[in-house]
Motif scaffolding. Structure first.
Motif, mmCIF file in Angstrom:
data_model
loop_
_atom_site.group_PDB
_atom_site.id
_atom_site.type_symbol
_atom_site.label_atom_id
_atom_site.label_comp_id
_atom_site.label_asym_id
_atom_site.label_seq_id
_atom_site.Cartn_x
_atom_site.Cartn_y
_atom_site.Cartn_z
ATOM 1 N N PRO A 159 1.838 0.309 -5.585
ATOM 2 C CA PRO A 159 1.542 1.030 -4.343
ATOM 3 C C PRO A 159 0.583 2.201 -4.559
ATOM 4 O O PRO A 159 0.706 2.946 -5.526
ATOM 5 N N GLU A 160 -0.379 2.348 -3.613
ATOM 6 C CA GLU A 160 -1.269 3.506 -3.675
ATOM 7 C C GLU A 160 -0.500 4.791 -3.384
ATOM 8 O O GLU A 160 -0.804 5.854 -3.937
ATOM 9 N N ALA A 200 6.227 12.804 -2.153
ATOM 10 C CA ALA A 200 5.203 11.767 -2.131
ATOM 11 C C ALA A 200 4.356 11.839 -3.393
ATOM 12 O O ALA A 200 4.119 12.924 -3.941
ATOM 13 N N ARG A 201 3.920 10.673 -3.815
ATOM 14 C CA ARG A 201 2.982 10.596 -4.943
ATOM 15 C C ARG A 201 1.866 9.629 -4.557
ATOM 16 O O ARG A 201 2.114 8.553 -4.018
ATOM 17 N N GLN A 202 0.648 10.044 -4.858
ATOM 18 C CA GLN A 202 -0.539 9.243 -4.565
ATOM 19 C C GLN A 202 -1.463 9.367 -5.768
ATOM 20 O O GLN A 202 -2.047 10.429 -5.994
ATOM 21 N N GLY A 203 -1.538 8.310 -6.563
ATOM 22 C CA GLY A 203 -2.296 8.409 -7.800
ATOM 23 C C GLY A 203 -1.657 9.420 -8.735
ATOM 24 O O GLY A 203 -0.475 9.350 -9.051
ATOM 25 N N GLU A 204 -2.430 10.411 -9.156
ATOM 26 C CA GLU A 204 -1.911 11.460 -10.044
ATOM 27 C C GLU A 204 -1.413 12.675 -9.268
ATOM 28 O O GLU A 204 -0.895 13.624 -9.860
ATOM 29 N N SER A 220 0.825 -1.207 0.000
ATOM 30 C CA SER A 220 0.000 0.000 0.000
ATOM 31 C C SER A 220 0.859 1.256 0.000
ATOM 32 O O SER A 220 0.532 2.247 -0.672
ATOM 33 N N LEU A 221 1.945 1.219 0.779
ATOM 34 C CA LEU A 221 2.797 2.391 0.995
ATOM 35 C C LEU A 221 4.250 1.970 0.866
ATOM 36 O O LEU A 221 4.735 1.162 1.663
ATOM 37 N N PHE A 222 4.955 2.500 -0.132
ATOM 38 C CA PHE A 222 6.361 2.180 -0.352
ATOM 39 C C PHE A 222 7.188 3.403 0.020
ATOM 40 O O PHE A 222 6.915 4.510 -0.443
ATOM 41 N N MET A 223 8.238 3.193 0.875
ATOM 42 C CA MET A 223 8.983 4.320 1.433
ATOM 43 C C MET A 223 10.496 4.153 1.241
ATOM 44 O O MET A 223 11.259 4.043 2.211
#
Length: 324
Positions: free
Chosen positions: A229-230, A243-247, A199-202
């Protein structure tokens, strides 16, 4: 911002070891030569250890699935985790095992290099996660960290466990650390399969660049999101965090501090980010809390893991947090 005693914990799966840190080293020695530092520290650590210590200081309940050796260092780690209030139900002491040790060499500017003997970390296995599966089921978030320090847990095995955690409704977080084999093609292929269940890659920027071949942080974030990953968070040191989440994507600048020691900084950033994420804060505010936690940590020489009130106070320098 507070966490109630009934809040679901974060379950950390990963490496526990001892760090022997020598600071203010001017350069790496050539074979047969010696260089001098001017400060030293022995710390209970590993990515799992640093993350657990930092989360508990931020009042986030934490459980661990990990192992230590049946030796002086292993008992030291267990005692310190107990003192911090970390739940040790999932931590196994490997009979006759040697606790892993990392020697960290730190330059005057805080940059660091590492040399490790994994010891009993090589005995960590997929079966150990399954044996403690109740801790996964009881958690809100399952973090897999320090994967390349756990050679007995292959990337396909890690993918299976992350997939199972997703199936029972958990948010899964991954921070592998650097691959000491320098990311051969087989590892990159297995990483892409693993990221489908994350879900979350760091990663940090070096790791993100190695995995994607991207020439910019923004490009790496886009490429990594397409792998599954979201949310992707890339730690960029003195450049801050991205950070990137979707677009949607955003940057958060670093807090300017005098760096004493950056060993463990990424794990403390992760803790700050996860702490804010559990409160459903916006992405920029999560980055700000991560940056602030890491800045306080790297600028301290003792009692280094910051408390929640300190981190929030520092983070209010950021517009994203001031607006909350």
């Amino acid at each position: 911002m507070t966490h109630s005693s009934t809040a679901k914990p974060i379950c950390i799966v990963g490496n526990l070891n001892i760090d022997l840190i020598i600071r203010n080293v001017p350069g790496m020695p050539a074979w047969g030569q010696e260089v001098m530092g001017s400060d030293r520290l022995q710390a209970c650590s590993g990515q799992a250890g640093y993350l657990a210590f930092a989360l508990n200081k931020l009042s986030v309940p934490t459980t661990l699935i990990a192992n230590v050796g049946d030796d002086l260092y292993g008992r030291q780690i267990l005692q310190e985790l107990t003192d911090f209030g970390v739940d040790l139900a999932g931590v196994q002491m490997t009979p006759n095992g040697r606790t892993g040790i990392t020697v960290a060499i730190v330059r005057a500017d805080g940059e660091r290099a590492f040399l490790s003997d994994l010891g009993c970390l090589a005995d960590f296995s997929e079966e150990m996660i399954q044996r403690n599966w109740s801790l996964v089921e009881d958690a809100a978030v399952v973090c897999l960290v320090g994967l390349f320090c756990l050679p007995g847990l292959s990337l396909p095995a890690a993918a299976r466990q992350m997939a199972l955690a997703r199936q029972v409704g958990k948010l899964t977080m991954l921070d592998t650390g650097w691959d000491p084999a320098n990311w051969p093609a087989v590892t990159l292929n297995e990483m892409r399969s693993l990221l489908k269940h994350v879900s979350l890659f760091m990663p940090n920027w070096d790791e993100a660049r190695a995995i994607t071949g991207a020439t910019s942080v923004e490009e790496a974030g886009e490429m990594l999101c397409k792998l599954g990953p979201e949310t992707v968070v890339i730690k960029c040191g003195e450049l801050g965090s991205f950070a990137r989440q979707g677009e949607y994507s955003c940057w958060s600048p670093p807090r300017v501090v005098q760096v004493q020691d950056a060993v463990g900084a990424g794990d403390v950033f992760n803790a700050g980010f996860l702490c804010a994420l559990q409160q459903h804060w916006p992405l920029e505010a999560c980055l700000a809390l991560g940056n602030s936690a890491a800045s306080l940590y790297i600028s301290a020489t003792s009692d280094r893991f910051p408390q929640l009130a300190e981190v929030i106070a520092a983070a209010h320098e950021y517009p994203a947090l001031a607006a909350l």
